[in-house]
Design an enzyme around this catalytic site. Structure first.
Site, mmCIF file in Angstrom:
data_model
loop_
_atom_site.group_PDB
_atom_site.id
_atom_site.type_symbol
_atom_site.label_atom_id
_atom_site.label_comp_id
_atom_site.label_asym_id
_atom_site.label_seq_id
_atom_site.Cartn_x
_atom_site.Cartn_y
_atom_site.Cartn_z
ATOM 1 N N ARG A 182 0.832 -1.209 0.000
ATOM 2 C CA ARG A 182 0.000 0.000 0.000
ATOM 3 C C ARG A 182 0.869 1.262 0.000
ATOM 4 N NH1 ARG A 182 -5.015 -0.155 4.130
ATOM 5 N NH2 ARG A 182 -3.665 0.848 5.622
ATOM 6 N N LYS A 197 11.253 -0.830 6.482
ATOM 7 C CA LYS A 197 11.576 -1.623 7.665
ATOM 8 C C LYS A 197 10.316 -2.356 8.082
ATOM 9 C CE LYS A 197 11.144 -1.331 11.877
ATOM 10 N NZ LYS A 197 10.742 -2.721 12.175
ATOM 11 N N PRO A 198 10.257 -3.669 7.793
ATOM 12 C CA PRO A 198 9.051 -4.412 8.183
ATOM 13 C C PRO A 198 9.028 -4.634 9.698
ATOM 14 C CG PRO A 198 10.663 -5.909 7.238
ATOM 15 C CD PRO A 198 11.279 -4.538 7.170
ATOM 16 N N GLU A 200 9.269 -6.365 13.203
ATOM 17 C CA GLU A 200 10.281 -7.352 13.617
ATOM 18 C C GLU A 200 9.730 -8.777 13.567
ATOM 19 O OE1 GLU A 200 9.353 -4.604 15.087
ATOM 20 O OE2 GLU A 200 9.217 -4.745 17.265
ATOM 21 N N THR A 253 -0.299 4.620 17.717
ATOM 22 C CA THR A 253 -0.297 6.086 17.805
ATOM 23 C C THR A 253 0.927 6.615 18.561
ATOM 24 O OG1 THR A 253 -2.678 6.233 17.491
ATOM 25 C CG2 THR A 253 -1.638 8.072 18.634
ATOM 26 N N VAL A 255 3.982 5.452 18.752
ATOM 27 C CA VAL A 255 5.164 5.385 17.880
ATOM 28 C C VAL A 255 5.010 6.378 16.720
ATOM 29 C CG1 VAL A 255 6.536 3.913 16.338
ATOM 30 C CG2 VAL A 255 5.755 3.014 18.526
ATOM 31 N N GLU A 273 -0.698 6.123 9.524
ATOM 32 C CA GLU A 273 -1.937 5.348 9.677
ATOM 33 C C GLU A 273 -1.820 4.677 11.033
ATOM 34 O OE1 GLU A 273 -4.221 2.682 10.184
ATOM 35 O OE2 GLU A 273 -3.441 1.533 8.469
ATOM 36 N N ARG A 301 -11.780 -10.368 12.300
ATOM 37 C CA ARG A 301 -10.771 -10.395 11.241
ATOM 38 C C ARG A 301 -9.394 -10.399 11.897
ATOM 39 N NH1 ARG A 301 -10.009 -5.607 7.080
ATOM 40 N NH2 ARG A 301 -8.638 -6.595 5.562
ATOM 41 N N CYS A 307 -6.510 -2.499 12.862
ATOM 42 C CA CYS A 307 -6.834 -1.169 13.391
ATOM 43 C C CYS A 307 -8.253 -0.764 13.026
ATOM 44 C CB CYS A 307 -5.821 -0.147 12.917
ATOM 45 S SG CYS A 307 -5.589 -0.220 11.157
ATOM 46 N N GLU A 404 -7.899 0.448 22.636
ATOM 47 C CA GLU A 404 -7.960 -0.436 21.468
ATOM 48 C C GLU A 404 -7.641 -1.845 21.976
ATOM 49 O OE1 GLU A 404 -5.035 0.446 18.424
ATOM 50 O OE2 GLU A 404 -6.371 -0.229 16.845
ATOM 51 N N ILE A 405 -8.577 -2.789 21.750
ATOM 52 C CA ILE A 405 -8.425 -4.120 22.361
ATOM 53 C C ILE A 405 -7.398 -4.970 21.617
ATOM 54 C CG2 ILE A 405 -9.642 -6.250 22.997
ATOM 55 C CD1 ILE A 405 -12.254 -4.504 22.960
ATOM 56 N N SER A 464 -12.343 -2.354 3.485
ATOM 57 C CA SER A 464 -11.053 -2.086 2.847
ATOM 58 C C SER A 464 -11.045 -2.552 1.390
ATOM 59 C CB SER A 464 -9.933 -2.824 3.589
ATOM 60 O OG SER A 464 -9.900 -2.414 4.926
HETATM 61 P P1 ADP Z 1 2.388 -2.720 17.173
HETATM 62 O O1 ADP Z 1 1.809 -2.521 18.507
HETATM 63 O O2 ADP Z 1 1.433 -3.022 16.084
HETATM 64 O O3 ADP Z 1 3.606 -3.605 17.152
HETATM 65 P P2 ADP Z 1 4.178 -0.528 16.825
HETATM 66 O O4 ADP Z 1 3.816 0.883 16.561
HETATM 67 O O5 ADP Z 1 4.937 -0.828 18.065
HETATM 68 O O6 ADP Z 1 2.813 -1.289 16.741
HETATM 69 O O7 ADP Z 1 5.004 -1.139 15.629
HETATM 70 C C1 ADP Z 1 4.754 -0.859 14.272
HETATM 71 C C2 ADP Z 1 6.078 -0.722 13.560
HETATM 72 O O8 ADP Z 1 6.802 0.333 14.171
HETATM 73 C C3 ADP Z 1 6.981 -1.959 13.639
HETATM 74 O O9 ADP Z 1 7.665 -2.085 12.409
HETATM 75 C C4 ADP Z 1 7.954 -1.592 14.742
HETATM 76 O O10 ADP Z 1 9.208 -2.215 14.608
HETATM 77 C C5 ADP Z 1 8.098 -0.109 14.507
HETATM 78 N N1 ADP Z 1 8.558 0.634 15.689
HETATM 79 C C6 ADP Z 1 8.229 0.427 16.988
HETATM 80 N N2 ADP Z 1 8.856 1.343 17.769
HETATM 81 C C7 ADP Z 1 9.581 2.133 16.951
HETATM 82 C C8 ADP Z 1 10.435 3.273 17.135
HETATM 83 N N3 ADP Z 1 10.675 3.767 18.339
HETATM 84 N N4 ADP Z 1 10.992 3.833 16.046
HETATM 85 C C9 ADP Z 1 10.748 3.352 14.822
HETATM 86 N N5 ADP Z 1 9.965 2.295 14.567
HETATM 87 C C10 ADP Z 1 9.379 1.695 15.613
#
Ligand code: ADP
Length: 503
Positions: A182, A197-198, A200, A253, A255, A273, A301, A307, A404-405, A464
């Site tokens: 997307r 950066k996908p 982790e 939100t 992050v 998003e 889902r 989200c 958010e649950i 979606s």
């Molecule tokens: P979730 O709760 O869905 O894991 P996050 O916002 O923590 O949501 O993670 C979404 C993406 O943001 C992931 O790729 C994660 O590695 C990245 N991420 C988390 N913390 C940070 C940060 N401090 N800086 C940059 N990327 C981050």
């Protein structure tokens, strides 16, 4: 940085992964500037199947240095990619789309292995994710400019659109493919280059996508995937590097706010998003069977981990009891298990922390007087599995009324008047998706106008599609993805004033 271009086993042959821990888990490298690369430190980290707890793979654990290289090479690649014709970019993207669809089954299994999503949903996500590549392969050719009537006879005023530059994406684990396509498809269509950066937990699907990008003929440096066990270090480079012109993020939100702050010093364009807290309102004139279908589809889902999942059911008091009971009955019939097993409809939660959060929200509500109609416990399968759950008799003092649950729990609140329903729905800092069920045309348009949400499902629980603008208002974010609006996120508007003309 050590490179290893040839030795990696294809991620599209997933037998090695499905064999589990029988031998040494296979190792996968980041894809940077068209090469498969080890981390400079040679470090790797483990990818765990959330359904079994087994390590399925080791992946390069990159840091600042690799990210910097990816950005510099993306800047180099931008020089030529941004000069290609839209038609050429369109053809390359179309090839990428065809390859992704040709490997739909392999990618879906890979996705289920790393994120736990039931296989049927993974197959759906591959098609959904690929649809953004297809759509933007078409939109690439439509980045039209304008000619504006000039206020003076000696001038011409033109507006052209051009690629923003090096873009970066940070993506979440709950849609390991679609959240990347997307962002990357419109970027590449516009002539930008992209460093991703996908999440982790789910780098394997991203790396499979990179394999297919390479096969499709996407040139080196145009699409790179930097894998890392921690977002923070890579994220800091992506948001502060002066060569990066845009960041697109999907995730939580807190992050997102941090990344916006980090991006401020170099005034990057941002698309965010972020979290949601979707209300699902059922009015007393609703078709209750259809509302139940929508509720199940929206809530469950990806085991409640999207989200846009319905987060708060807000049901008119006249129909609340019958709706809640039917919702509980249908929830209790959902088949929970390993997403690769036949007929499974609910997979595990992504990790221990997700499970703990769901448990604590339910415990808090029950301690404060909520009634459990079904579920309410960790599933008998153990691990990260949680029972589909329906709660009633709720009030505002409970954390589940605000948070958010991100799990398979349906809290049912009640209301008396339309005004009250709208107030409850809007009483959140979030503004992503909302849903409501009614058959009264006047009510429908009044409610549409009153809801502070950027996406509204009216008598529909799944909204979606690549054709419609996805995004949020308030603290759910900024920018839109997909649709005819999605390309503009990756285009600059350049105004040309040509003067000194004689008639
Ligand atoms: P979730 O709760 O869905 O894991 P996050 O916002 O923590 O949501 O993670 C979404 C993406 O943001 C992931 O790729 C994660 O590695 C990245 N991420 C988390 N913390 C940070 C940060 N401090 N800086 C940059 N990327 C981050």
């Amino acid at each position: 940085m050590p490179t290893s271009s040839a030795s990696q086993t294809s991620l599209l042959n997933i037998d090695a992964l499905k064999a589990g821990n029988a031998g040494q888990p296979p190792k996968y490298l980041s894809y940077i500037n068209g090469q498969w690369r080890e981390a400079t430190s040679n470090k790797t980290y483990s990818i765990v199947n959330p359904a079994t707890g087994q390590v399925i793979a080791e992946v390069s654990d990159c840091g600042a240095q690799e990210t910097e290289i990816a950005i510099k090479q993306a800047a180099e690649a931008f020089k030529s990619w941004s000069k290609t014709t839209a038609k050429h970019r369109s053809q390359v993207l179309r090839k990428w789309f065809d390859l992704v669809m040709a490997h739909q089954s392999d990618i879906a299994q890979l996705m289920t292995l790393e994120c736990g999503k039931p296989l049927q949903e993974s197959l759906g996500e591959v098609a959904y994710g690929a649809s953004f590549i297809e759509w933007f392969s078409e939109e690439a050719k439509r980045a039209y400019g304008d000619i504006v009537p000039a206020p003076f006879t000696d001038r011409k005023i033109l507006v052209q659109k051009q690629a923003v530059g090096v873009c970066t994406a940070i993506t979440p684990w709950n849609f390991p493919l679609a959240m990347i396509t997307r962002k990357c498809a419109p970027a590449i269509a516009a002539g930008c280059t992209m460093v991703v950066k996908p999440a982790e937990a789910t780098p394997l699907t991203a790396l499979a996508l990179a394999e297919l990008a390479e096969q499709a003929g996407i040139p080196k440096g145009v699409f790179s995937v930097v894998t890392a066990s921690e977002g923070k270090i890579v994220g800091e480079v992506l948001t502060t590097h002066p060569l990066v012109r845009k960041i697109s993020f999907t995730g939580s939100t807190p992050v997102g706010k941090l990344l916006m702050k980090q991006s401020a010093d170099t005034v990057k364009r941002v698309s965010m998003e972020l979290g949601g807290n979707a209300p699902f309102i059922v009015f007393d004139d609703a078709d209750i069977d259809k509302a139940l279908d929508g509720a199940i589809a929206s809530k469950y889902r990806n085991t409640g981990q999207t989200c846009v999942c319905a987060n708060r059911f807000i049901v008119h008091e006249a129909v609340a009891e019958s709706f809640s009971n039917a919702l509980a009955e249908r929830s209790s019939m959902l088949k929970v298990g390993d997403g690769l097993d036949e007929g499974v409809q609910q997979g595990p939660l992504i990790n221990d922390a997700a499970l703990e959060k769901v448990k604590s929200l339910v415990t808090d509500a029950v301690e404060k007087g909520a009634k459990v109609l079904t579920g309410g416990q960790q599933h008998a399968l153990g691990g990260n599995f949680y029972q589909p759950t329906v709660l009633t008799d709720l009030d505002d003092s409970m954390a589940i009324a605000q948070e958010e649950i991100f799990g398979p729990v349906c809290p049912v609140f009640t209301f008396k008047t339309d005004q009250q329903a709208i107030e409850i729905a809007n009483s959140t800092p979030y503004g992503l998706a909302a849903y409501f069920y009614s058959q009264d045309m006047n009510r429908i348009w009044n409610v549409v106008g009153a809801l502070d949400f950027a996406m509204v499902g009216i008598n529909e629980g799944i909204i979606s599609t690549e054709l419609a603008p996805f995004g949020g208002m308030k603290e759910s974010g900024t920018g839109r993805e997909g649709s005819k609006y999605g390309l503009d996120e990756y285009l600059e508007v350049k105004y040309l004033c040509m003067g000194g003309l004689t008639n």
